[in-house]
Design an enzyme around this catalytic site. Structure first.
Site, mmCIF file in Angstrom:
data_model
loop_
_atom_site.group_PDB
_atom_site.id
_atom_site.type_symbol
_atom_site.label_atom_id
_atom_site.label_comp_id
_atom_site.label_asym_id
_atom_site.label_seq_id
_atom_site.Cartn_x
_atom_site.Cartn_y
_atom_site.Cartn_z
ATOM 1 N N SER A 1 0.963 -1.332 -0.164
ATOM 2 C CA SER A 1 0.050 0.050 0.082
ATOM 3 C C SER A 1 0.785 1.404 -0.058
ATOM 4 C CB SER A 1 -1.074 0.168 1.122
ATOM 5 O OG SER A 1 -0.283 0.245 2.241
ATOM 6 N N LYS B 1 0.511 4.727 6.851
ATOM 7 C CA LYS B 1 0.053 5.591 6.003
ATOM 8 C C LYS B 1 0.508 6.909 5.859
ATOM 9 C CE LYS B 1 -2.707 1.871 4.834
ATOM 10 N NZ LYS B 1 -2.430 1.107 3.820
#
Length: 179
Positions: free
Chosen positions: A35, A76
């Protein structure tokens, strides 16, 4: 007997210092998944700065580690800060009505590719909120097509943030610092 006692004291001091450093100052994480590619690759090890991050104001585009649930921590990038109104339109991030450059995505996007990288969305469509709530952030993975992030899990409470990623240190050929 005296040597044994000295060794035991040394081991105790080293153990206590290690626990203090790991719990309050720095820790390391292994990144799982794609990701955050190409910024961070699957299997890379990163150092996370925990020193006072919970007391600091996070910055837009910080790479953070947070508790996603009881069993998982995610890494993230912070896109939205408390009070921000944000949306994506035509592959452009808008924060409080103004377009914002995401230079870190250039390598991920593949240069002059015409393929849409980040699908259009508004906070209201995703979360039923107009702005990022107080004490929360909105996060996205750099690999937008392959990331579970705030588009699916919602806002991240600041108390769930472990710290900010500072650098990768493994494998050695990939050592690099993050802004």
């Amino acid at each position: 007997m005296r040597v044994l006692w000295q060794t035991a004291k040394t081991i105790a001091v080293v153990t206590i210092l290690s626990i203090v450093v790991r719990e309050f100052l720095f820790t390391n994480y292994i990144v799982y998944g794609q990701s955050m590619m190409p910024t961070i690759h699957d299997g890379e090890r990163i150092i996370v700065d925990k020193i006072g991050y919970e007391l600091m104001e996070p910055d837009r585009f910080d790479l953070i580690i947070f508790h996603a649930d009881e069993d998982s921590d995610y890494i993230k990038r912070i896109i939205g800060l408390p009070g921000d109104e944000l949306y994506y339109e035509d592959d452009t991030l808008y924060v409080n009505g103004a377009p914002v450059e995401e230079d870190f995505l250039e390598e991920t996007r593949g240069g002059a590719s015409t393929e849409v990288f980040t699908d259009d969305f508004t906070l209201e469509n995703l979360t039923n909120e107009h702005t990022v709530p107080e004490d929360h952030v909105f996060v996205l993975g750099d690999n937008r097509k392959n990331s579970i992030d705030s588009r699916q899990i919602g806002f991240v409470p600041m108390e769930e943030i472990v710290g900010r990623a500072n650098m990768t240190f493994w494998p050695p050929q990939n050592i690099r610092f993050f802004k």
